[in-house]
Design an enzyme around this catalytic site. Structure first.
Site, PDB file in Angstrom:
ATOM      1  N   ASP A 116       1.028  -0.989  -0.015  1.00  0.00           N
ATOM      2  CA  ASP A 116      -0.138   0.290  -0.334  1.00  0.00           C
ATOM      3  C   ASP A 116       0.964   1.335  -0.083  1.00  0.00           C
ATOM      4  O   ASP A 116       2.304   1.243   0.254  1.00  0.00           O
ATOM      5  CB  ASP A 116      -0.562  -0.303   0.847  1.00  0.00           C
ATOM      6  CG  ASP A 116      -2.808  -0.051   0.386  1.00  0.00           C
ATOM      7  OD1 ASP A 116      -3.167  -0.299   2.106  1.00  0.00           O
ATOM      8  OD2 ASP A 116      -2.667   0.270  -0.150  1.00  0.00           O
ATOM      9  N   TYR A 142       6.455  -9.819   6.832  1.00  0.00           N
ATOM     10  CA  TYR A 142       6.773  -8.489   6.994  1.00  0.00           C
ATOM     11  C   TYR A 142       7.087  -8.426   8.455  1.00  0.00           C
ATOM     12  O   TYR A 142       6.766  -8.921   9.461  1.00  0.00           O
ATOM     13  CB  TYR A 142       4.901  -8.061   7.007  1.00  0.00           C
ATOM     14  CG  TYR A 142       4.278  -8.289   5.754  1.00  0.00           C
ATOM     15  CD1 TYR A 142       3.448  -9.134   5.425  1.00  0.00           C
ATOM     16  CD2 TYR A 142       4.134  -6.982   4.787  1.00  0.00           C
ATOM     17  CE1 TYR A 142       2.960  -9.026   4.165  1.00  0.00           C
ATOM     18  CE2 TYR A 142       3.699  -6.697   3.733  1.00  0.00           C
ATOM     19  CZ  TYR A 142       2.727  -8.287   3.481  1.00  0.00           C
ATOM     20  OH  TYR A 142       2.197  -7.722   2.253  1.00  0.00           O
TER      21      TYR A 142
END
Lengths: 449, 449
Positions: free
Chosen positions: B116, B193
């Site tokens: 994003d 992540y």
């Protein structure tokens, strides 16, 4: 900090929008009324005087203000001709908007120092005459024909009033009443700068040893940018202390390349770019390209009267950390400090997080986790070629040559003094000539970093 | 990082200049020819085809590319309709400019994940067909009527070619030949992540305990942003590991508020905003506003079928740190990695120095050196009011309700399957309807963070 860069981006984006609207034939004009304290004065519009304010009816007070600012988004502290984007410009907008002063010229404004583009300050001090509610007290002067108000209202909340209209990266930390004649510029006892840098592969021990050699009173002409045109003719300055220490004292163990250090230097007054030149030489010593003894050579202006050409250290790690004054009683607003702290914490969080993201990427690329040597990252200009020792480099103009240059142009004038020696003062063609006196009219550039 | 923000500022400043020129009646147009490899393709101009390049005459090679990028200056990885400022846009400009592909549509492009706006990646992987010099080797396909070149030239230096034209904050790290059919999206074994955050006054031990509860296979609908409109109808995902650890392992002692920690999470595939939702809940637990048991409640979709309203964690601390693939033989260019490292070091230096400047200002304001509690700095939206426990909050729409919404609009269609159960697939009015099949056409959103 990134937040200030983001603010700059927002400003530019607004400007792009505005220009696009103009291109489309829609003219947008805003009429910023200074009465609206919420207006962000960043664009520097002149305060429209819708309701003339009678300053002469109010008492005035001579005060000192202590400011902190992040210099990364500004073109320096001092107002400039070619840009509005300075800390002082924002400061004076705020002072005008809050009607604390009538105008700069009549405000009896002195500043402790100037910081350059990109340089921050945790402790910049100014003195100025502000509107007051007081009819007695230190620094207060009362209008001649005013009726004395015996029920004393509290003094104006200067810190709150200004912070409400200043940009977030400029904060008033505290204020102090000051006796008439007290000057931020001339009454400063000492100034302290900090320059932050990572260890990388630097020999920090050598740098620490070298830094000490700066201490004392020396002629620093080889460690500054000479500003003869502005009347700086004398380069002796006193360094009270010069140290290199870990930025994180509790983490002083280990030799990790990502550890940060601080070069902290305390002096009475500094020459233009002096700290950044001193730092540049320390970085050369840290890279083992020069020996610590080079400092003695550079301070020996008798044998080395002309400065070798070298680039100064970059701006963003430099902070004017403290300006010390005796005899001022500083007044803090706890809520304001809390707000300033919050804002700094947000900035810090973003910087620190990003630093760690980047550091782990570096480590991910190199399992041995080395930071490449030749940390020229902090020196302006081009990177490593074959290194040329300072004492073998081309030299800058000597002081005498520069003086001659300005004498020829009438901006300096020589005079014989009584003892048969020579003095220089600003010439008739100098833009400051109305200030010239018979004595060597050196501008004491307090902190022109 | 600040450098990317500075680049954005430069872009905007250029745009301001351009608009000003236009306002003044000077029209400036630039004709960027893709043959000039030095042109920075940031403005996204269409590649002008001055010299038609005959792609069909060249071999092609199916390859995987591993990228790293700093997401802070971009509007996300994936190309978007309303902005050109994406990582993919820059990537395709580079691929076109270097003539490594003819166009996106025919390049057989797959990406491992989407990140994003504001999210960075140390390891984003794509697979794609690139022009090749090879007539044999893994992944190579040769044009039918080409004469075989028996003297094998070395393969094109893909990493160098692309990095030369990419912006500095997007780097190709390595490449690997890949068998036909190998897909970055479907052949990814796991994705990792990292989310970086400062200790502040958080109870990191509680967060560490809580993180572990995410491990395993669970329905994560309450810990993501549902994307039913894109066909995501099934929310079970497998988390292989979820830990909270000090970012600086050797500095694990002490409880300093300025210490940084990393939430690291490894899974097969992730839902939209899943990691940031998981992090938001961990931050609530760290602030002692929720107990670690809340995670079990959120994963218990039987008793809690609808997600409580809460804000996700902010974007800039998140990094897609690794995408793991089996069976690829990655090829690195040492010089390129050195350049990428240099660039990262410069970024890091600036971030770390600024972080220390800010931190010392914070300490200077508060001798007790405390970071204010309520570290909501990492959560989007407004700050502390009276805290409302998650399980007492208003709820978001349920999955069933969202499905109904799209069925009504024809974007999803229900069908009875053979067993008498119901399946959903993309409806005729879905913009993807040409892809619909009889089976539940869930879009496997690999890493839509």
């Amino acid at each position: 900090m990134s937040e200030t860069l983001i603010q700059r981006i927002k400003e530019l984006e607004e400007e792009v929008e505005k220009l696009k609207s103009q291109l489309n034939g829609n003219h947008t004009e805003t009429n910023a009324c200074p009465n609206n304290n919420k207006t962000n004065g960043k664009k520097g519009k002149k305060a429209c005087k819708e309701r003339p304010f009678d300053f002469s009816a109010h008492p005035r007070r001579h005060v000192a203000l202590r400011l902190a600012y992040l210099g990364w988004a500004y073109q320096g502290f001092a107002v400039q001709e070619n840009t509005d984007n300075t800390v002082e410009a924002r400061l004076f907008e705020a002072l005008l908007k809050t009607r604390l002063i009538q105008d700069r010229q009549s405000s009896n404004y002195h500043r402790c120092g100037r910081t350059d583009k990109g340089v921050s300050a945790f402790s910049q001090v100014i003195t100025i005459d502000l509107r007051s509610t007081q009819y007695s007290g230190l620094g207060v002067s009362v209008p001649e024909d005013s009726k004395q108000d015996t029920a004393a209202a509290p003094e104006l909340p200067y810190v709150k009033m200004l912070n409400r209209v200043l940009p977030r990266d400029i904060r008033i930390l505290e204020w102090a009443p000051a006796a008439e004649g007290f000057s931020a510029r001339f009454d400063c006892q000492s100034r302290t700068y900090r320059y932050y840098f990572p260890r990388g592969s630097l020999d920090v021990a050598a740098m620490t040893d070298a830094a000490k050699r700066y201490e004392g009173t020396h002629d620093f002409r080889n460690l500054c940018k000479m500003d003869v045109g502005n009347g700086v003719l004398q380069f002796e300055r006193t360094i009270l202390s010069a140290t290199v220490e870990p930025a994180d004292p509790q983490r002083a163990d280990g030799t990790h390349p990502h550890d940060l250090f601080v070069f902290e230097i305390k002096g009475l007054a500094f020459l233009y770019h002096q700290v950044r030149c001193m730092m540049a030489v320390l970085l050369l010593i840290g890279q083992k390209l020069e020996a610590p003894e080079i400092i003695h050579s550079l301070l020996d202006v008798h044998n080395n009267p002309r400065k070798p050409q070298y680039s100064m250290a970059v701006d963003y790690p430099l902070v004017l950390y403290d300006c010390h004054f005796d005899g001022l009683s500083w007044k803090r607003d706890a809520e304001e400090l809390g707000l300033a702290m919050s804002s700094l914490q947000q900035h810090w969080t973003e910087s620190a997080v990003k630093a760690h993201v980047l550091r782990d990427m570096i480590r991910g690329l190199d399992a041995t986790s080395g930071v490449s040597s030749g940390l020229c990252l902090l020196v302006e200009g081009s990177r490593q070629r074959k290194y040329r020792p300072l004492l073998e480099r081309p030299l800058c103009e000597s002081l005498e040559s520069r003086i001659e240059h300005f004498v020829k142009r009438g901006r300096l004038e020589r005079e014989q003094d009584e003892a048969g020696g020579e003095t220089l003062h600003k010439g008739k063609r100098s833009k400051y000539s109305q200030n010239s006196t018979g004595a060597a009219a050196e501008v004491v550039n307090a902190s022109p970093e």
